[in-house]
Design a protein around this motif. Structure first.
Motif, PDB file in Angstrom:
ATOM      1  N   ARG A 149      78.760   8.366  27.842  1.00  0.00           N
ATOM      2  CA  ARG A 149      78.180   7.082  27.475  1.00  0.00           C
ATOM      3  C   ARG A 149      78.951   5.898  28.054  1.00  0.00           C
ATOM      4  NH1 ARG A 149      77.618  10.720  23.325  1.00  0.00           N
ATOM      5  NH2 ARG A 149      75.713  10.680  22.056  1.00  0.00           N
ATOM      6  N   VAL A 150      80.191   6.133  28.496  1.00  0.00           N
ATOM      7  CA  VAL A 150      81.047   5.012  28.901  1.00  0.00           C
ATOM      8  C   VAL A 150      81.556   5.102  30.336  1.00  0.00           C
ATOM      9  CG1 VAL A 150      81.778   4.607  26.518  1.00  0.00           C
ATOM     10  CG2 VAL A 150      83.144   6.114  27.972  1.00  0.00           C
ATOM     11  N   THR A 151      81.429   6.257  30.982  1.00  0.00           N
ATOM     12  CA  THR A 151      81.952   6.399  32.336  1.00  0.00           C
ATOM     13  C   THR A 151      81.014   7.252  33.180  1.00  0.00           C
ATOM     14  OG1 THR A 151      83.790   7.234  33.686  1.00  0.00           O
ATOM     15  CG2 THR A 151      83.353   8.375  31.618  1.00  0.00           C
ATOM     16  N   TRP A 152      81.034   6.983  34.493  1.00  0.00           N
ATOM     17  CA  TRP A 152      80.275   7.813  35.425  1.00  0.00           C
ATOM     18  C   TRP A 152      80.976   9.135  35.687  1.00  0.00           C
ATOM     19  CZ3 TRP A 152      75.423   6.944  36.677  1.00  0.00           C
ATOM     20  CH2 TRP A 152      74.917   5.647  36.610  1.00  0.00           C
ATOM     21  N   TRP A 153      82.180   9.306  35.155  1.00  0.00           N
ATOM     22  CA  TRP A 153      82.971  10.496  35.467  1.00  0.00           C
ATOM     23  C   TRP A 153      83.358  11.276  34.218  1.00  0.00           C
ATOM     24  CZ3 TRP A 153      83.006  11.618  40.475  1.00  0.00           C
ATOM     25  CH2 TRP A 153      82.762  10.570  41.369  1.00  0.00           C
ATOM     26  N   PRO A 154      82.381  11.657  33.372  1.00  0.00           N
ATOM     27  CA  PRO A 154      82.731  12.503  32.220  1.00  0.00           C
ATOM     28  C   PRO A 154      83.278  13.858  32.656  1.00  0.00           C
ATOM     29  CG  PRO A 154      80.356  12.427  32.520  1.00  0.00           C
ATOM     30  CD  PRO A 154      80.933  11.395  33.450  1.00  0.00           C
ATOM     31  N   ALA A 200      75.889  19.543  36.692  1.00  0.00           N
ATOM     32  CA  ALA A 200      75.180  18.324  36.298  1.00  0.00           C
ATOM     33  C   ALA A 200      73.979  18.027  37.189  1.00  0.00           C
ATOM     34  CB  ALA A 200      76.142  17.134  36.314  1.00  0.00           C
ATOM     35  N   LEU A 201      73.893  18.659  38.355  1.00  0.00           N
ATOM     36  CA  LEU A 201      72.729  18.462  39.223  1.00  0.00           C
ATOM     37  C   LEU A 201      71.427  18.846  38.509  1.00  0.00           C
ATOM     38  CD1 LEU A 201      74.041  19.804  42.654  1.00  0.00           C
ATOM     39  CD2 LEU A 201      73.449  17.441  42.102  1.00  0.00           C
ATOM     40  N   GLN A 202      71.515  19.780  37.574  1.00  0.00           N
ATOM     41  CA  GLN A 202      70.322  20.239  36.864  1.00  0.00           C
ATOM     42  C   GLN A 202      69.691  19.153  35.996  1.00  0.00           C
ATOM     43  OE1 GLN A 202      70.973  24.660  35.484  1.00  0.00           O
ATOM     44  NE2 GLN A 202      72.866  23.503  35.147  1.00  0.00           N
ATOM     45  N   ASP A 203      70.530  18.221  35.527  1.00  0.00           N
ATOM     46  CA  ASP A 203      70.062  17.232  34.556  1.00  0.00           C
ATOM     47  C   ASP A 203      69.938  15.823  35.127  1.00  0.00           C
ATOM     48  OD1 ASP A 203      70.023  19.207  32.591  1.00  0.00           O
ATOM     49  OD2 ASP A 203      72.076  18.806  31.960  1.00  0.00           O
ATOM     50  N   ARG A 204      70.020  15.675  36.442  1.00  0.00           N
ATOM     51  CA  ARG A 204      70.087  14.322  37.006  1.00  0.00           C
ATOM     52  C   ARG A 204      68.882  13.463  36.622  1.00  0.00           C
ATOM     53  NH1 ARG A 204      71.930  14.242  43.227  1.00  0.00           N
ATOM     54  NH2 ARG A 204      70.183  15.688  43.401  1.00  0.00           N
ATOM     55  N   GLU A 205      67.688  14.029  36.708  1.00  0.00           N
ATOM     56  CA  GLU A 205      66.493  13.223  36.412  1.00  0.00           C
ATOM     57  C   GLU A 205      66.468  12.790  34.951  1.00  0.00           C
ATOM     58  OE1 GLU A 205      63.004  15.250  37.646  1.00  0.00           O
ATOM     59  OE2 GLU A 205      63.604  15.364  39.757  1.00  0.00           O
ATOM     60  N   ASP A 206      66.716  13.733  34.042  1.00  0.00           N
ATOM     61  CA  ASP A 206      66.710  13.394  32.615  1.00  0.00           C
ATOM     62  C   ASP A 206      67.843  12.442  32.271  1.00  0.00           C
ATOM     63  OD1 ASP A 206      64.456  14.841  31.842  1.00  0.00           O
ATOM     64  OD2 ASP A 206      65.591  16.693  31.641  1.00  0.00           O
ATOM     65  N   ASP A 207      69.024  12.689  32.843  1.00  0.00           N
ATOM     66  CA  ASP A 207      70.172  11.824  32.571  1.00  0.00           C
ATOM     67  C   ASP A 207      69.890  10.384  32.990  1.00  0.00           C
ATOM     68  OD1 ASP A 207      71.579  13.910  31.529  1.00  0.00           O
ATOM     69  OD2 ASP A 207      72.880  14.217  33.260  1.00  0.00           O
ATOM     70  N   ALA A 208      69.268  10.221  34.158  1.00  0.00           N
ATOM     71  CA  ALA A 208      68.954   8.878  34.647  1.00  0.00           C
ATOM     72  C   ALA A 208      67.954   8.178  33.722  1.00  0.00           C
ATOM     73  CB  ALA A 208      68.398   8.954  36.062  1.00  0.00           C
ATOM     74  N   SER A 215      78.958  12.512  37.238  1.00  0.00           N
ATOM     75  CA  SER A 215      79.447  12.452  38.612  1.00  0.00           C
ATOM     76  C   SER A 215      78.342  12.818  39.599  1.00  0.00           C
ATOM     77  CB  SER A 215      80.646  13.380  38.784  1.00  0.00           C
ATOM     78  OG  SER A 215      80.318  14.711  38.414  1.00  0.00           O
ATOM     79  N   ALA A 216      77.408  13.682  39.191  1.00  0.00           N
ATOM     80  CA  ALA A 216      76.305  14.058  40.080  1.00  0.00           C
ATOM     81  C   ALA A 216      75.435  12.848  40.402  1.00  0.00           C
ATOM     82  CB  ALA A 216      75.467  15.162  39.435  1.00  0.00           C
ATOM     83  N   LEU A 217      75.200  12.005  39.403  1.00  0.00           N
ATOM     84  CA  LEU A 217      74.445  10.776  39.646  1.00  0.00           C
ATOM     85  C   LEU A 217      75.260   9.795  40.477  1.00  0.00           C
ATOM     86  CD1 LEU A 217      72.768  10.160  36.167  1.00  0.00           C
ATOM     87  CD2 LEU A 217      71.595  10.648  38.311  1.00  0.00           C
TER      88      LEU A 217
END
Length: 301
Positions: A149-154, A200-208, A215-217
């Protein structure tokens, strides 16, 4: 890509035969997905082996495995309690036991305590110093679910958490830390960032869509180069750790098999993540290769 994304509602083997209530608890702790506790276990085994304890402390390696299964389960339960609202919005996680209603939050907290008690049983097997090192991991573990929620690098924070076993294993054998400890630990963090970026590549669309960072995003179309950089950094740091233990160029050759494995992962990775789950899971074998290298370097005279 859809065929590669395995939803958490799927379960096979022994877990599939359990009554619904017990099945929900097993799935909550991810007992049906052993890759997680293998990835948590390997850094601890590396620390024991590179510190020279692969033979003399082989029982410790067994305890670390038990602790990894219990504490990875506890971490997953805690993560699911914290992330239950987010999980309900992501296709891969919507059917997890808590958002699906299979397990209540109250029961999940009780299950978390039970798993932590197993971890406590492992903790009392350690020397006071190593035990204090293990306990110190609780703060970063508790903070991890909030990092997305706070960083692009969890993934970097996950690396801090999942690599902690290297500090515990080394300190139990050696009674303290050294430059080799720090280098082994730092290399493990880089490794975790690499493999969890693949995951994390699996969840990129939902995460966005829901505003979750990863980090994948962040790497975007440079994800292959980013993963390659993480793996290269891991190898450099591990080579430096090996050199601290045994300053012999031949000792560095022990890392060649894992270097070849990382090269295969990077070459097989595409931006769409069509093989993300397979490549992620292959890091169980990568961990074994690093362990064998540590055994060779730490015990061969």
């Amino acid at each position: 890509m859809a065929a590669e994304i395995v939803p958490d509602s799927q379960h096979r083997g022994l877990v599939a035969r359990l009554p619904p209530g017990l099945r929900g608890l097993a799935m909550l702790a991810r007992f049906d997905r052993p890759i997680g506790w293998w990835l948590l276990f390997w850094p601890g085994a590396w620390g024991v082996a590179l510190a020279g304890g692969a033979v003399s402390h082989r029982q410790l390696i067994g305890w670390l495995l038990v602790g990894s299964i219990a504490m990875r389960g506890a971490g997953c339960v805690y993560n699911d309690i914290v992330d239950r609202d987010l999980d309900a919005q992501v296709a891969r996680t919507a059917a997890r036991p808590i958002p699906s209603g299979l397990v209540s939050v109250r029961v999940a907290w009780g299950w978390l305590v039970a798993l932590c008690l197993v971890g406590l049983m492992v903790l009392v097997q350690l020397t006071p110093f190593a035990a204090s090192v293990a306990v110190a991991s609780l703060a970063p573990v508790a903070a991890y679910p909030f990092m997305k929620r706070v960083t692009w690098w969890p993934q970097a924070w996950l690396g801090i958490v999942f690599s902690w076993g290297a500090l515990v294993g080394w300190s139990e054998v050696a009674g303290g830390f050294s430059a080799g400890t720090a280098l082994l630990y730092a290399g493990a963090i880089a490794w975790v960032v690499g493999y969890d970026t693949i995951y994390a590549l699996q969840d990129r669309e939902d995460d966005a869509l829901i505003g979750v960072r990863s980090s994948a995003l962040r790497m975007g179309r440079h994800v292959r180069a980013g993963v390659a950089l993480c793996y290269a950094l891991a190898l450099i740091l591990w080579a430096a750790a090996v050199w601290q233990v045994r300053g012999d160029p031949l000792a560095l050759a022990a890392l060649l098999p894992v270097a070849a494995h990382f090269a295969w992962q990077v070459a097989s990775l595409d931006r769409a993540g069509t093989r993300a789950l397979t490549l992620f899971r292959s890091n169980r074998f990568a961990g074994l290769l690093v362990f064998l290298a540590c055994v060779v370097v730490g015990t061969v005279v």
